[in-house]
Each structure stands twice: as C-alpha cells, then as structure tokens.
Design an enzyme around this catalytic site. Structure first.
Site, mmCIF file in Angstrom:
data_model
loop_
_atom_site.group_PDB
_atom_site.id
_atom_site.type_symbol
_atom_site.label_atom_id
_atom_site.label_comp_id
_atom_site.label_asym_id
_atom_site.label_seq_id
_atom_site.Cartn_x
_atom_site.Cartn_y
_atom_site.Cartn_z
ATOM 1 N N GLU A 150 -7.010 12.150 21.833
ATOM 2 C CA GLU A 150 -5.593 12.242 21.481
ATOM 3 C C GLU A 150 -5.189 13.670 21.154
ATOM 4 O OE1 GLU A 150 -5.372 7.782 19.540
ATOM 5 O OE2 GLU A 150 -4.584 9.458 18.417
ATOM 6 N N CYS B 131 -9.668 8.713 6.320
ATOM 7 C CA CYS B 131 -9.268 9.140 7.665
ATOM 8 C C CYS B 131 -9.531 8.047 8.697
ATOM 9 C CB CYS B 131 -10.023 10.406 8.047
ATOM 10 S SG CYS B 131 -9.621 11.022 9.695
ATOM 11 N N CYS C 187 -15.933 11.352 15.309
ATOM 12 C CA CYS C 187 -16.206 12.320 14.242
ATOM 13 C C CYS C 187 -17.357 11.805 13.388
ATOM 14 C CB CYS C 187 -14.956 12.505 13.382
ATOM 15 S SG CYS C 187 -15.129 13.810 12.145
ATOM 16 N N CYS D 101 -14.933 10.846 6.358
ATOM 17 C CA CYS D 101 -13.981 10.924 5.234
ATOM 18 C C CYS D 101 -13.333 9.546 5.044
ATOM 19 C CB CYS D 101 -12.913 11.978 5.503
ATOM 20 S SG CYS D 101 -13.580 13.636 5.711
ATOM 21 N N CYS E 260 -0.895 12.833 10.164
ATOM 22 C CA CYS E 260 -2.207 13.294 9.694
ATOM 23 C C CYS E 260 -3.177 12.148 9.464
ATOM 24 C CB CYS E 260 -2.065 14.020 8.361
ATOM 25 S SG CYS E 260 -1.372 15.620 8.538
ATOM 26 N N CYS F 26 -1.519 19.855 18.263
ATOM 27 C CA CYS F 26 -2.654 19.466 17.422
ATOM 28 C C CYS F 26 -3.735 18.912 18.358
ATOM 29 C CB CYS F 26 -2.164 18.409 16.435
ATOM 30 S SG CYS F 26 -3.439 17.747 15.377
HETATM 31 N N1 SAH Z 1 -12.167 17.530 10.560
HETATM 32 C C1 SAH Z 1 -11.185 18.520 10.248
HETATM 33 C C2 SAH Z 1 -9.895 18.409 11.055
HETATM 34 C C3 SAH Z 1 -9.312 17.054 11.338
HETATM 35 S S1 SAH Z 1 -8.303 16.262 10.172
HETATM 36 C C4 SAH Z 1 -10.886 18.492 8.773
HETATM 37 O O1 SAH Z 1 -11.400 17.637 8.068
HETATM 38 O O2 SAH Z 1 -10.190 19.359 8.295
HETATM 39 C C5 SAH Z 1 -6.863 17.223 9.852
HETATM 40 C C6 SAH Z 1 -6.373 17.051 8.421
HETATM 41 O O3 SAH Z 1 -5.823 15.730 8.189
HETATM 42 C C7 SAH Z 1 -7.487 17.224 7.381
HETATM 43 O O4 SAH Z 1 -7.030 17.982 6.304
HETATM 44 C C8 SAH Z 1 -7.744 15.800 6.962
HETATM 45 O O5 SAH Z 1 -8.380 15.745 5.729
HETATM 46 C C9 SAH Z 1 -6.334 15.235 6.965
HETATM 47 N N2 SAH Z 1 -6.302 13.767 6.934
HETATM 48 C C10 SAH Z 1 -7.182 12.898 7.474
HETATM 49 N N3 SAH Z 1 -6.819 11.630 7.227
HETATM 50 C C11 SAH Z 1 -5.675 11.689 6.529
HETATM 51 C C12 SAH Z 1 -4.805 10.687 6.000
HETATM 52 N N4 SAH Z 1 -5.055 9.395 6.136
HETATM 53 N N5 SAH Z 1 -3.708 11.119 5.352
HETATM 54 C C13 SAH Z 1 -3.440 12.444 5.227
HETATM 55 N N6 SAH Z 1 -4.215 13.412 5.707
HETATM 56 C C14 SAH Z 1 -5.327 13.051 6.347
#
Ligand code: SAH
Length: 343
Positions: A90, A117, A110, A114, A331, A103
């Site tokens: 995506e 996410c 991944c 987290c 995000c 983006c």
């Molecule tokens: N792996 C990298 C980039 C991908 S995520 C990283 O962790 O930075 C891009 C951003 O979106 C990161 O800051 C991540 O923590 C945030 N993110 C992921 N899931 C989210 C959610 N459910 N709500 C808000 N931000 C989120």
C-alpha cells in the site's frame, strides 16, 4: 530477472560497462526511466534497437499494476499495488498546501509488532527492493500525471530493518537527472533500531529522521512497542543526540496519544524532561484504534492539553491532521490483508 530500477546511476553505469556499453548510454536510459517515465524499453527512441533488445533480454521494468485505488473524502488516495510476485503493498498520496506527499512502504509486512499498529499480525513476507520502493513514486506520478514533492517512509514496514535498500532508493530519488526529489523532502520513520540511527548519522544524508517514541518510560514503551526491549529509551536518546550532533538536523518525535495510557500531564512532563534542550519537534498523532486493539484515541481535550503543555514548556509540538481515515489510509491503518479480503 534483474529489475533495472534497482540500480542508482553509478551502479547502472557499471552494469552497462559489463554489457559493453558506454556510460552515457546508462545516463540516457536513467533519464528515460525517471524523467520520461516510460513503461517499455521500446519507448527509448534515442537508444539503438540492438541495445533496447539487450536491455529487454537482461532486465525487467517492474511496472506495478494498480490492484485497487481508493479516494477519500478529503482527497487522500490509497493505492494497492500488485508487485508482480503475488504480493500487494500500500502507498498513500496526501495533498497539503505545500505539495504532494507520498507515504511509501518499505517491506511486505513488518516484524516490529507494535501493539497499536494494524500492520502487526500480517506475516512478514520480505523486504522491498530499492526498485520496488522507487516504483511506488513512479507509478503514482504516472497515474496522477503529477509531481510528488515529498516522500515519507511511513507506510508498511520498518525502513531501518531494510536499511540498504531504503538508502539506495533515496539515492535514486535524489538524482537531479531523474525524479530529483531532494533529501530534505524525504523523511524516514523508525520504531527505534538504534544501530541504524548511528549509521544514518554517519552517512550525513540530509533527510529528516522521525522517531516513533509514543511513551516516555521503558515500562510503557515496551508494552506498546516490543522493539523497546532490544533498544530501551536511554540508548535510543543517546543515538538521537549523536544524530543531531553529527547532522545538526532536528529530529521529529512521533507520539500517538492513547486514552488513559500515555496522554496525561504526567506523560507530558516526562516528555519535556526527555527532550529538554534537544533539537526536536513533537508530532502528536491521535491514535487510530485497530480491530481488537486495546488502545483507543485520546479525547480532543486531552490532546490539546498535551500539546499546550509541551509548547508552554519549550517543546515545539503539533497535532497531525488525520487524513484518509475513511479509506483506512490514516496512520497505522495500512493493512494489506484487510484490503485483500475486501477485493
Ligand atoms: N515502522 C516505522 C514506520 C511505519 S509507521 C515506524 O515505526 O516509525 C508510521 C507511523 O505511524 C509510526 O510513528 C507509527 O508508530 C504510527 N502508527 C502506527 N499505528 C498507528 C495507529 N494505530 N495510530 C496512530 N499512529 C500509528
């Protein structure tokens, strides 16, 4: 077959040397690929038929197919690309007053896990190659007949877990003979893979570094982000300070606010202490709740209180606008599997 878009210009010249071709031919082909954005070697009209045939025999062009395109009420567009091996990725296009930001994804799946996410839970498949990273920009520019001004590595994947390909892709994007997207217009976001922060600092690339911080103490951060067990906050901040010292560049810290978790004034106080005196900016993201996720979005009141506390105590903080939430493009919402199921 080798993907011709995996090579930066210097590497392409070497490839051409091996084919018994002059370096300027590589430059011509590079310009056809990234300036003219052709989709077939036969469109390269100042290249001889023989060479075009040679290229055809040795390289693929990796033109992604658009499997699906969704357009949000706010104008954000989400692409689901078929990367030609049965996998999908995506890419999200956002419009701001200062230009168009893309983006991009860096991996298929991944490994970071987290908890908040949506990419968590999709099995990790593989890294994207440099050419597949660059192709996301090319394909969107072709489809929209537009110029992308900014690229953020904030799609699916952990860019620092695919460091070499991401750095090489940036080299291809930067080239003035091609897409000509300056490093200053590129952001890499990481969950905090410490050794790669040092490596990036030593490379002195002028891109922006974003750190997904999300919590100010190890207990809370490890609960949200397992990567914190490997690289706890103290080590992370040490690496960040090294990066700032080496590059003199401001780091952007991302902080996703979840109700009753990391959004109260105590957290804001800890964050001020952590970032005090640093060349830093805080990007507050109202957390997007994922299916079966335990983290829910903070209230507007808490988000604003949190931002104001930071700003009143010398830390520049802004709240990120939520774009594309109606098409699951906001995000953390990018999730290949969900999309595939809906197709
Ligand atoms: N792996 C990298 C980039 C991908 S995520 C990283 O962790 O930075 C891009 C951003 O979106 C990161 O800051 C991540 O923590 C945030 N993110 C992921 N899931 C989210 C959610 N459910 N709500 C808000 N931000 C989120």
């Amino acid at each position: 077959m080798k993907n011709i878009k995996d090579y930066n210009l210097e590497e392409l010249k070497k490839e051409f040397q091996e084919l018994g071709e002059k370096p300027y031919r590589a430059e011509q082909v590079f310009m056809w690929l990234y300036r003219e954005k052709v989709k077939d070697f036969d469109e390269m009209t100042n290249i001889s038929k023989e060479l075009r045939q040679k290229l055809q025999d040795n390289y693929s062009m990796c033109n992604f197919k658009i499997a699906k395109k969704l357009v949000s009420k706010d104008g954000t567009k989400k692409y689901l690309f078929d990367v030609l091996d049965g996998n999908m990725i995506e890419t999200v296009l956002m419009e701001y007053h200062h230009g168009k930001t893309l983006c991009v994804s860096s991996q298929i799946g991944c490994k970071m896990g987290c908890k908040f996410c949506a990419s968590t839970g999709i099995p990790f498949v593989r890294n994207l190659t440099s050419g597949e990273i660059v192709e996301q920009i090319l394909a969107v520019e072709q489809e929209e007949n537009t110029k992308i001004s900014n690229v953020v590595f904030m799609g699916i994947g952990e860019p620092f877990d695919n460091f070499d390909n991401v750095i090489n892709a940036i080299g291809i994007l930067n080239n003035p003979k091609g897409l000509n997207i300056g490093a200053r217009h590129i952001s890499i976001s990481t969950s905090g893979i410490v050794p790669k922060i040092y490596e990036l600092a030593d490379k002195k690339i002028q891109c922006t570094l974003s750190i997904s911080l999300h919590a100010t103490n190890d207990k809370k951060r490890s609960e949200m982000m397992p990567v914190n067990n490997a690289y706890p906050i103290e080590e992370l901040m040490k690496a960040c300070n090294y990066y700032i010292e080496k590059t003199n560049k401001r780091i952007s810290f991302e902080y996703a606010l979840a109700k009753d978790n990391n959004d109260n004034l105590e957290d804001a106080k800890e964050l001020v202490k952590l970032l005090h005196g640093m060349l830093a900016h805080v990007n507050l993201i109202p957390i997007n709740k994922i299916e079966n996720g335990k983290f829910v979005k903070s209230t507007d009141k808490n988000i604003i209180r949190f931002r104001d506390y930071l700003n009143d105590h010398g830390i520049v903080a802004t709240i990120r606008r939520e774009l594309g939430s109606d098409i699951e493009a906001a995000c953390g919402q990018l999730r290949r599997k969900t999309i595939e199921e809906k197709r």
